[in-house]
Motif scaffolding. Structure first.
Motif, PDB file in Angstrom:
ATOM      1  N   ILE A 218     -30.253   3.360  18.799  1.00 49.95           N
ATOM      2  CA  ILE A 218     -29.635   3.770  17.534  1.00 49.95           C
ATOM      3  C   ILE A 218     -28.180   3.322  17.598  1.00 49.95           C
ATOM      4  N   ASP A 219     -27.858   2.246  16.917  1.00 51.92           N
ATOM      5  CA  ASP A 219     -26.525   1.677  17.078  1.00 51.92           C
ATOM      6  C   ASP A 219     -25.462   2.342  16.214  1.00 51.92           C
ATOM      7  N   ASP A 220     -25.861   3.190  15.275  1.00 49.84           N
ATOM      8  CA  ASP A 220     -24.916   3.876  14.406  1.00 49.84           C
ATOM      9  C   ASP A 220     -24.657   5.285  14.930  1.00 49.84           C
ATOM     10  N   ALA A 221     -23.378   5.610  15.121  1.00 54.06           N
ATOM     11  CA  ALA A 221     -23.024   6.899  15.729  1.00 54.06           C
ATOM     12  C   ALA A 221     -23.485   8.075  14.883  1.00 54.06           C
ATOM     13  N   ALA A 222     -23.313   7.994  13.566  1.00 56.11           N
ATOM     14  CA  ALA A 222     -23.739   9.091  12.694  1.00 56.11           C
ATOM     15  C   ALA A 222     -25.247   9.259  12.727  1.00 56.11           C
ATOM     16  N   ALA A 223     -25.964   8.146  12.825  1.00 56.64           N
ATOM     17  CA  ALA A 223     -27.427   8.225  12.896  1.00 56.64           C
ATOM     18  C   ALA A 223     -27.881   8.857  14.208  1.00 56.64           C
ATOM     19  N   GLN A 224     -27.150   8.622  15.287  1.00 55.91           N
ATOM     20  CA  GLN A 224     -27.468   9.270  16.558  1.00 55.91           C
ATOM     21  C   GLN A 224     -27.357  10.788  16.419  1.00 55.91           C
ATOM     22  N   VAL A 225     -26.278  11.228  15.810  1.00 56.64           N
ATOM     23  CA  VAL A 225     -26.061  12.669  15.615  1.00 56.64           C
ATOM     24  C   VAL A 225     -27.188  13.259  14.764  1.00 56.64           C
ATOM     25  N   ALA A 226     -27.521  12.569  13.697  1.00 53.97           N
ATOM     26  CA  ALA A 226     -28.585  13.054  12.817  1.00 53.97           C
ATOM     27  C   ALA A 226     -29.917  13.141  13.563  1.00 53.97           C
ATOM     28  N   ASP A 234     -33.457  13.883  22.351  1.00 59.11           N
ATOM     29  CA  ASP A 234     -33.095  15.076  23.120  1.00 59.11           C
ATOM     30  C   ASP A 234     -31.696  15.005  23.705  1.00 59.11           C
ATOM     31  N   ALA A 235     -31.126  13.813  23.748  1.00 54.24           N
ATOM     32  CA  ALA A 235     -29.804  13.670  24.349  1.00 54.24           C
ATOM     33  C   ALA A 235     -29.141  12.394  23.861  1.00 54.24           C
ATOM     34  N   ILE A 236     -27.818  12.460  23.767  1.00 57.18           N
ATOM     35  CA  ILE A 236     -26.995  11.271  23.563  1.00 57.18           C
ATOM     36  C   ILE A 236     -26.114  11.180  24.801  1.00 57.18           C
ATOM     37  N   PRO A 237     -26.454  10.329  25.773  1.00 55.45           N
ATOM     38  CA  PRO A 237     -25.703  10.289  27.041  1.00 55.45           C
ATOM     39  C   PRO A 237     -24.248   9.872  26.881  1.00 55.45           C
ATOM     40  N   ASN A 238     -23.969   9.045  25.877  1.00 58.05           N
ATOM     41  CA  ASN A 238     -22.592   8.616  25.588  1.00 58.05           C
ATOM     42  C   ASN A 238     -22.404   8.679  24.081  1.00 58.05           C
ATOM     43  N   ILE A 239     -21.874   9.777  23.594  1.00 51.31           N
ATOM     44  CA  ILE A 239     -21.816   9.970  22.157  1.00 51.31           C
ATOM     45  C   ILE A 239     -20.802   9.018  21.530  1.00 51.31           C
ATOM     46  N   GLY A 240     -21.214   8.386  20.443  1.00 53.24           N
ATOM     47  CA  GLY A 240     -20.343   7.444  19.758  1.00 53.24           C
ATOM     48  C   GLY A 240     -19.569   8.061  18.619  1.00 53.24           C
ATOM     49  N   ALA A 241     -19.757   9.346  18.390  1.00 53.11           N
ATOM     50  CA  ALA A 241     -19.039  10.064  17.330  1.00 53.11           C
ATOM     51  C   ALA A 241     -18.257  11.208  17.961  1.00 53.11           C
ATOM     52  N   PRO A 242     -17.161  10.896  18.660  1.00 53.65           N
ATOM     53  CA  PRO A 242     -16.425  11.952  19.369  1.00 53.65           C
ATOM     54  C   PRO A 242     -15.863  13.022  18.447  1.00 53.65           C
ATOM     55  N   GLU A 243     -15.760  12.705  17.159  1.00 47.95           N
ATOM     56  CA  GLU A 243     -15.255  13.699  16.206  1.00 47.95           C
ATOM     57  C   GLU A 243     -16.201  14.878  16.035  1.00 47.95           C
ATOM     58  N   THR A 244     -17.447  14.753  16.481  1.00 42.81           N
ATOM     59  CA  THR A 244     -18.424  15.834  16.328  1.00 42.81           C
ATOM     60  C   THR A 244     -18.510  16.742  17.552  1.00 42.81           C
ATOM     61  N   VAL A 245     -17.798  16.396  18.633  1.00 38.80           N
ATOM     62  CA  VAL A 245     -17.969  17.118  19.896  1.00 38.80           C
ATOM     63  C   VAL A 245     -17.637  18.597  19.764  1.00 38.80           C
TER      64      VAL A 245
END
Length: 494
Positions: A218-226, A234-245
């Motif tokens: 999933i190359d889009d950070a927002a899509a990973q969160v969704a 079940d996990a995002i090992p390296n989150i690309g949307a740090p604003e959501t942490v």
């Protein structure tokens, strides 16, 4: 407006009180990854995305690097180092088989290392093996490495993904059908979508508690969160949307792990360009960069500013951010002294990761303030490898995180992608290679860091943080990343 709208959607999703996805059976795990690997052979490619799928899961080496960055036995159950420090004798474990049923023997190790060293080798880290003069296999369980010089990091080097052991029968097809000795076997690769592994029932070690693992691309950070919120991963090992942490930290359904990586994130400069061969110009670029603004603006505070190519958590680290601090006036003065005209154009090629794309926007704006015109060109990972990293070297600047552990030696390589040449630095790295005493090595590493900072080789930005968001019942994933890996050996549901 577009970015604000996306952020609102993420915030609304995080406010949900229940997952929309159905409860899973908890016999497997799905991890979201940003970059799809170009292939699956860690001995034939540089991208970290390869190791992040197969290291320790599918492929193993004589040694392995654990979650704390320590060297542990791998396929070798033990080893002996002769008094001269030039002969290493490894004893292989009994009962190890490759996924295709072939028995692991010393001849496979000999084949793997000789293949890595060969002139025609595709191995991206041939320097790891540069001290090896010969490989002997006197019997099926004994491997003898004879060195041409002392190499204090040999056991560490053999724990990299580039040094895993492969079966001669399947070596040529590992890019698409990887065959290793690890706790998981390759099952399927749906290009552009996912890579699936299944538990290896014949594994020599402790069997994984997971029946299968899926790496979802999933190359889009927002899509990973969704996807995480929906229960699709079940996990995002390296989150690309740090604003959501912060919002994830407040959500009891998830665990947030904040750790470190070996990823020196740098604004690489192409020393083949006449403009960038002038150290005054390189220093001006560094003085134009506000590292803290990049960390805050692109990474929401996750990252540590660096002034040379070395990880801050290492005992050999020295803080050199003060060598070229943020000083736009100084940058302008140096550019004027070097005769660089206002509006001089620089091409900045940006690979897909968040740190590069978001960081690139900030860097371009900062360089514009001192008189450069910066053209930002987003490229996919394959383009970056061919246009920047490999033969073409068609770029002025790029932003990339070098995630290989203790990799300051790349600055001594001939014809490396940024084209730095310094005989004194090469001599120093050769000296370090022959030193086994940790304290002495650390002293020399500090000297090496100083040379790179004084030469303003690249724009040293920040050390990449590892921030993972995981469903709270899933345990055993790494907090830190001392090596490029999503090692699922200990992953389990509780």
């Amino acid at each position: 407006m577009k970015k604000m709208f996306g952020a609102c959607l993420i915030g609304a999703a995080l406010g949900l009180t229940a997952l929309s996805g159905a409860a899973h059976a908890k016999t497997g795990a799905t991890l979201a990854i940003t970059l799809e690997p170009p292939h699956l052979d860690p001995t034939a490619g540089a991208p970290a995305a390869i190791d992040e799928v197969v290291y320790a899961n599918v492929f193993e080496g004589l040694t392995r690097i654990d979650s704390q960055g320590l060297v542990k036995p791998g396929l070798a159950e033990r080893w002996v180092i002769e008094n001269d420090g030039l002969t290493y004798r490894f004893i292989l474990r009994k009962g190890v088989t490759f996924h295709d049923g072939a028995t692991l023997e010393a001849s496979d190790v000999k084949f793997s290392f000789e293949r890595a060293i060969a002139e025609t080798s595709e191995n991206a880290q041939k320097g790891l093996f540069s001290a090896i003069a010969s490989v002997e296999a006197p019997d099926d369980r004994t491997v003898i490495l004879k060195l041409n010089r002392k190499e204090g990091l040999l056991l560490w080097n053999l724990g990299w993904g580039d040094a895993v052991i492969v079966d001669p029968a399947s070596a040529e097809t590992n890019k698409t059908n990887p065959v290793g000795t690890g706790p998981f076997k390759f099952e399927d690769w749906a290009r552009g979508d996912s890579i699936k592994l299944v538990r290896n029932p014949g594994y020599w070690g402790k069997a994984s508690s997971l029946e299968r693992v899926t790496f979802k691309v999933i190359d889009d950070a927002a899509a990973q969160v969704a996807a995480l919120l929906a229960g699709d991963v079940d996990a995002i090992p390296n989150i690309g949307a740090p604003e959501t942490v912060a919002q994830f930290e407040a959500d009891p359904r998830f665990t947030v792990l904040k750790g470190t990586t070996e990823g020196e994130t740098i604004l690489s400069m192409n020393h083949r360009r006449p403009l960038l061969q002038d150290v005054r110009v390189r220093k001006a670029i560094q003085h134009a960069i506000d590292r803290k603004a990049i960390v805050d603006g692109a990474m929401f505070g996750f990252g540590t500013p660096i002034g040379s190519h070395f990880a801050p958590h290492s005992p050999a680290y020295t803080d050199l951010t003060g060598v070229t601090p943020y000083d736009p006036a100084k940058a302008k003065a140096l550019l004027q002294e070097a005769g660089v005209a206002e509006g001089t154009k620089l091409v900045l090629k940006l690979p897909p990761p968040t740190y590069a794309r978001r960081g690139g926007e900030i860097v371009a704006a900062q360089l514009a303030e001192v008189g450069f015109e910066v053209e930002q060109i987003p490229v996919d990972w394959g383009q970056w490898v061919s246009e920047v990293f490999k033969g073409e070297h068609d770029f002025d600047l790029t932003i990339v995180s070098h995630t290989e552990p203790l990799d300051i030696g790349i600055y001594a390589r001939d014809d490396y992608y940024f084209g730095y040449e310094n005989p004194a630095f090469k001599e120093l790295m050769a000296k370090i290679d022959g030193v086994s005493d940790p304290a002495q090595r650390n002293t020399l590493y500090k000297e090496a860091q100083r040379i790179l900072a004084d030469d303003a080789v690249n724009g040293f930005l920040f050390q990449l943080a590892k921030v993972a968001v995981i469903r709270k019942e899933l345990k055993g994933l790494w907090t830190n990343a001392p090596i490029q890996a999503n090692d699922l050996t200990a992953a389990r549901w509780e």
